[in-house]
Motif scaffolding. Structure first.
Motif, PDB file in Angstrom:
ATOM      1  N   CYS A 240      39.013  38.520  33.806  1.00 29.03           N
ATOM      2  CA  CYS A 240      39.329  39.955  33.890  1.00 29.03           C
ATOM      3  C   CYS A 240      40.057  40.435  32.640  1.00 29.03           C
ATOM      4  O   CYS A 240      39.784  41.520  32.117  1.00 29.03           O
ATOM      5  CB  CYS A 240      40.163  40.218  35.145  1.00 29.03           C
ATOM      6  SG  CYS A 240      39.250  39.973  36.680  1.00 29.03           S
ATOM      7  N   TYR A 241      40.983  39.627  32.132  1.00 31.03           N
ATOM      8  CA  TYR A 241      41.720  40.009  30.929  1.00 31.03           C
ATOM      9  C   TYR A 241      40.787  40.094  29.734  1.00 31.03           C
ATOM     10  O   TYR A 241      40.850  41.024  28.932  1.00 31.03           O
ATOM     11  CB  TYR A 241      42.826  38.980  30.680  1.00 31.03           C
ATOM     12  CG  TYR A 241      43.606  39.218  29.393  1.00 31.03           C
ATOM     13  CD1 TYR A 241      44.551  40.240  29.306  1.00 31.03           C
ATOM     14  CD2 TYR A 241      43.384  38.415  28.278  1.00 31.03           C
ATOM     15  CE1 TYR A 241      45.253  40.444  28.144  1.00 31.03           C
ATOM     16  CE2 TYR A 241      44.077  38.616  27.109  1.00 31.03           C
ATOM     17  CZ  TYR A 241      45.021  39.641  27.037  1.00 31.03           C
ATOM     18  OH  TYR A 241      45.708  39.859  25.885  1.00 31.03           O
ATOM     19  N   TRP A 242      39.856  39.106  29.637  1.00 40.75           N
ATOM     20  CA  TRP A 242      38.911  39.125  28.523  1.00 40.75           C
ATOM     21  C   TRP A 242      37.987  40.324  28.599  1.00 40.75           C
ATOM     22  O   TRP A 242      37.702  40.974  27.606  1.00 40.75           O
ATOM     23  CB  TRP A 242      38.101  37.830  28.562  1.00 40.75           C
ATOM     24  CG  TRP A 242      36.957  37.819  27.587  1.00 40.75           C
ATOM     25  CD1 TRP A 242      37.005  37.527  26.262  1.00 40.75           C
ATOM     26  CD2 TRP A 242      35.597  38.123  27.882  1.00 40.75           C
ATOM     27  NE1 TRP A 242      35.762  37.629  25.705  1.00 40.75           N
ATOM     28  CE2 TRP A 242      34.869  38.001  26.679  1.00 40.75           C
ATOM     29  CE3 TRP A 242      34.916  38.499  29.043  1.00 40.75           C
ATOM     30  CZ2 TRP A 242      33.507  38.225  26.603  1.00 40.75           C
ATOM     31  CZ3 TRP A 242      33.561  38.721  28.977  1.00 40.75           C
ATOM     32  CH2 TRP A 242      32.862  38.589  27.761  1.00 40.75           C
ATOM     33  N   ARG A 245      39.867  43.490  27.565  1.00 41.57           N
ATOM     34  CA  ARG A 245      40.040  43.548  26.113  1.00 41.57           C
ATOM     35  C   ARG A 245      38.747  43.946  25.422  1.00 41.57           C
ATOM     36  O   ARG A 245      38.731  44.720  24.470  1.00 41.57           O
ATOM     37  CB  ARG A 245      40.500  42.186  25.599  1.00 41.57           C
ATOM     38  CG  ARG A 245      41.947  41.821  25.984  1.00 41.57           C
ATOM     39  CD  ARG A 245      42.945  42.614  25.137  1.00 41.57           C
ATOM     40  NE  ARG A 245      42.737  42.406  23.729  1.00 41.57           N
ATOM     41  CZ  ARG A 245      43.264  41.394  23.036  1.00 41.57           C
ATOM     42  NH1 ARG A 245      44.018  40.505  23.649  1.00 41.57           N
ATOM     43  NH2 ARG A 245      43.042  41.294  21.730  1.00 41.57           N
ATOM     44  N   LYS A 246      37.623  43.422  25.912  1.00 35.24           N
ATOM     45  CA  LYS A 246      36.340  43.723  25.317  1.00 35.24           C
ATOM     46  C   LYS A 246      35.997  45.196  25.458  1.00 35.24           C
ATOM     47  O   LYS A 246      35.539  45.849  24.517  1.00 35.24           O
ATOM     48  CB  LYS A 246      35.260  42.854  25.965  1.00 35.24           C
ATOM     49  CG  LYS A 246      33.882  43.075  25.360  1.00 35.24           C
ATOM     50  CD  LYS A 246      32.874  42.161  26.019  1.00 35.24           C
ATOM     51  CE  LYS A 246      31.492  42.397  25.407  1.00 35.24           C
ATOM     52  NZ  LYS A 246      30.455  41.542  26.041  1.00 35.24           N
ATOM     53  N   ILE A 247      36.234  45.757  26.653  1.00 38.04           N
ATOM     54  CA  ILE A 247      35.959  47.171  26.872  1.00 38.04           C
ATOM     55  C   ILE A 247      36.852  48.026  25.993  1.00 38.04           C
ATOM     56  O   ILE A 247      36.433  49.029  25.421  1.00 38.04           O
ATOM     57  CB  ILE A 247      36.134  47.513  28.370  1.00 38.04           C
ATOM     58  CG1 ILE A 247      35.080  46.782  29.199  1.00 38.04           C
ATOM     59  CG2 ILE A 247      36.044  49.015  28.591  1.00 38.04           C
ATOM     60  CD1 ILE A 247      35.261  46.943  30.683  1.00 38.04           C
ATOM     61  N   GLY A 248      38.121  47.643  25.841  1.00 34.67           N
ATOM     62  CA  GLY A 248      39.056  48.408  25.002  1.00 34.67           C
ATOM     63  C   GLY A 248      38.624  48.408  23.547  1.00 34.67           C
ATOM     64  O   GLY A 248      38.686  49.419  22.869  1.00 34.67           O
ATOM     65  N   ARG A 249      38.129  47.256  23.055  1.00 32.23           N
ATOM     66  CA  ARG A 249      37.688  47.206  21.657  1.00 32.23           C
ATOM     67  C   ARG A 249      36.446  48.043  21.429  1.00 32.23           C
ATOM     68  O   ARG A 249      36.283  48.697  20.407  1.00 32.23           O
ATOM     69  CB  ARG A 249      37.418  45.748  21.260  1.00 32.23           C
ATOM     70  CG  ARG A 249      38.682  44.913  21.080  1.00 32.23           C
ATOM     71  CD  ARG A 249      38.362  43.633  20.327  1.00 32.23           C
ATOM     72  NE  ARG A 249      37.365  42.829  21.024  1.00 32.23           N
ATOM     73  CZ  ARG A 249      37.668  41.890  21.901  1.00 32.23           C
ATOM     74  NH1 ARG A 249      38.924  41.663  22.197  1.00 32.23           N
ATOM     75  NH2 ARG A 249      36.709  41.185  22.476  1.00 32.23           N
ATOM     76  N   GLN A 250      35.544  48.068  22.415  1.00 34.57           N
ATOM     77  CA  GLN A 250      34.335  48.873  22.264  1.00 34.57           C
ATOM     78  C   GLN A 250      34.648  50.354  22.205  1.00 34.57           C
ATOM     79  O   GLN A 250      34.033  51.114  21.476  1.00 34.57           O
ATOM     80  CB  GLN A 250      33.373  48.591  23.419  1.00 34.57           C
ATOM     81  CG  GLN A 250      32.715  47.223  23.325  1.00 34.57           C
ATOM     82  CD  GLN A 250      31.754  46.986  24.463  1.00 34.57           C
ATOM     83  OE1 GLN A 250      31.720  47.771  25.405  1.00 34.57           O
ATOM     84  NE2 GLN A 250      30.982  45.914  24.363  1.00 34.57           N
ATOM     85  N   SER A 251      35.649  50.810  23.002  1.00 36.69           N
ATOM     86  CA  SER A 251      35.999  52.228  23.005  1.00 36.69           C
ATOM     87  C   SER A 251      36.680  52.641  21.705  1.00 36.69           C
ATOM     88  O   SER A 251      36.612  53.788  21.286  1.00 36.69           O
ATOM     89  CB  SER A 251      36.914  52.531  24.195  1.00 36.69           C
ATOM     90  OG  SER A 251      38.106  51.786  24.087  1.00 36.69           O
ATOM     91  N   GLU A 252      37.331  51.694  21.024  1.00 34.03           N
ATOM     92  CA  GLU A 252      38.006  52.013  19.778  1.00 34.03           C
ATOM     93  C   GLU A 252      37.124  51.794  18.552  1.00 34.03           C
ATOM     94  O   GLU A 252      37.441  52.222  17.456  1.00 34.03           O
ATOM     95  CB  GLU A 252      39.262  51.143  19.639  1.00 34.03           C
ATOM     96  CG  GLU A 252      40.285  51.430  20.736  1.00 34.03           C
ATOM     97  CD  GLU A 252      41.431  50.446  20.666  1.00 34.03           C
ATOM     98  OE1 GLU A 252      41.387  49.561  19.767  1.00 34.03           O
ATOM     99  OE2 GLU A 252      42.366  50.548  21.476  1.00 34.03           O
ATOM    100  N   ASP A 253      35.979  51.129  18.671  1.00 37.27           N
ATOM    101  CA  ASP A 253      35.135  50.799  17.537  1.00 37.27           C
ATOM    102  C   ASP A 253      34.126  51.902  17.319  1.00 37.27           C
ATOM    103  O   ASP A 253      33.275  52.166  18.181  1.00 37.27           O
ATOM    104  CB  ASP A 253      34.405  49.482  17.819  1.00 37.27           C
ATOM    105  CG  ASP A 253      33.697  48.969  16.580  1.00 37.27           C
ATOM    106  OD1 ASP A 253      33.706  49.667  15.562  1.00 37.27           O
ATOM    107  OD2 ASP A 253      33.126  47.861  16.676  1.00 37.27           O
ATOM    108  N   PRO A 254      34.150  52.651  16.140  1.00 34.89           N
ATOM    109  CA  PRO A 254      33.192  53.745  15.919  1.00 34.89           C
ATOM    110  C   PRO A 254      31.773  53.243  15.758  1.00 34.89           C
ATOM    111  O   PRO A 254      30.840  53.983  15.971  1.00 34.89           O
ATOM    112  CB  PRO A 254      33.696  54.392  14.622  1.00 34.89           C
ATOM    113  CG  PRO A 254      34.450  53.315  13.920  1.00 34.89           C
ATOM    114  CD  PRO A 254      35.056  52.486  14.994  1.00 34.89           C
TER     115      PRO A 254
END
Length: 324
Positions: A240-242, A245-254
């Motif tokens: 769940c933590y991984w 983190r993956k979803i958070g990076r995708q939302s911040e990556d243009p």
């Protein structure tokens, strides 16, 4: 006259006296013999007056086993392979031509070595909780009594018990954390010892056992239970933590964010000459490497009714002027 009578009496043949005493002995002595060994029954008389017929009997009712005739003070009868069922009373008799004279009864005991014992646990079976009172039961199915039993945890003697009349025996003890492992028992009746197969005891439950220092510790069963439960839970939390983190990076990556289309409403020009469509641009996204892509939309302008009427009138005038 008297001397002549004495001479006459002495001249007459005197019949010798018959046997008066018959006895039975055994080899090995004492009437004890191991199962499978040989037993010899020795019948003896006190005197020999010729051929003597010997008889051997089993049991008080006198089941006849053997008969021999020979001019000797003793005679032997052999049972080569003694069995447990041969344990009984035996006697012999001797006859020198008169009535047979029997010996006294002799009891024969057959010693049976113990068989390999079987170790079982009581009502708890092979699953037990720390602090329980555990019963170990050891039983040799064959063996002459008395039978002596010893109980082992691994190679350490826990205790002993005996069965004076044969059969099995039990030993009880309070279960501690140190008792996890293998148990066995040993049976002996003086004719050799036999060891049982090893039986494993599994500790379960949530009991607390006080140690020598007065500190309580969880049982081995609790430790195993915790490890079994916490393992899958830990893996689920890590996943769940991984994922978060993956979803958070995708939302911040243009690069990986979806295109954001800029929607603009229609524009109305302030002058009649503004008739050329104006292009609208979307924000620029970098897809890969140094390549740059843009999406261009062409939106036709919608004129207000008054402006549209002016355009139509002005256009018609120009056409008529041209014709003129």
């Amino acid at each position: 006259m008297l001397p002549w009578l004495l001479l006459l009496i002495c001249a007459l043949p005197c019949e010798p006296a018959g046997i008066s005493d018959v006895s039975l002995k055994t080899r090995p002595p004492g009437g004890w013999v191991m199962e499978g060994d040989k037993l010899v029954l020795i019948c003896s008389v006190d005197r020999v007056t010729g051929n003597i017929t010997y008889f051997w009997y089993r049991g008080a009712l006198g089941y006849q086993l053997e008969t021999k005739t020979q001019p000797s003070l003793t005679a032997e009868f052999e049972i080569s392979d003694m069995k447990q069922s041969d344990a009984d009373q035996y006697y012999c008799a001797a006859n020198d031509g008169h009535d047979p004279i029997p010996s006294e009864l002799v009891s024969i005991h057959v010693r049976v070595p113990v068989s390999r014992p079987v170790l079982t646990f009581g009502d708890s079976g092979t699953q037990a909780v720390l602090g329980d009172l555990v019963e170990l039961h050891c039983k040799a199915l064959r063996g002459s009594p008395p039978i002596f039993y010893q109980f082992y945890h691994e190679s350490i003697i826990l205790g002993n018990s005996s069965a004076p009349s044969g059969g099995g025996a039990s030993f009880n003890f309070s279960l501690t954390a140190e008792h996890s492992g293998n148990f066995s028992c040993e049976a002996s009746n003086g004719q050799g010892a036999q060891r049982s197969e090893v039986v494993a005891l599994n500790l379960t439950g949530l009991s607390l056992v006080p140690t020598e220092n007065g500190i309580s510790h969880l049982s081995l069963g609790l430790t195993g239970w915790l490890l079994g439960c916490l393992g899958p839970i830990t893996m689920a939390l890590i996943f769940c933590y991984w994922l978060k983190r993956k979803i958070g990076r995708q939302s911040e990556d243009p690069v990986r964010s979806p295109p954001q289309t800029v929607l603009q409403g229609p524009t109305y020009p302030k002058s009649p000459d503004s008739r050329q469509p104006e292009p609208l641009y979307e924000n620029v996204n970098i897809v890969s490497g140094n390549e740059v892509y843009s999406l261009v939309y062409h939106t036709p302008q919608v004129l207000e009714p008054a402006a549209a009427q002016h355009v139509r009138t002005h256009g018609a005038s120009e056409v008529q002027g041209g014709i003129a």
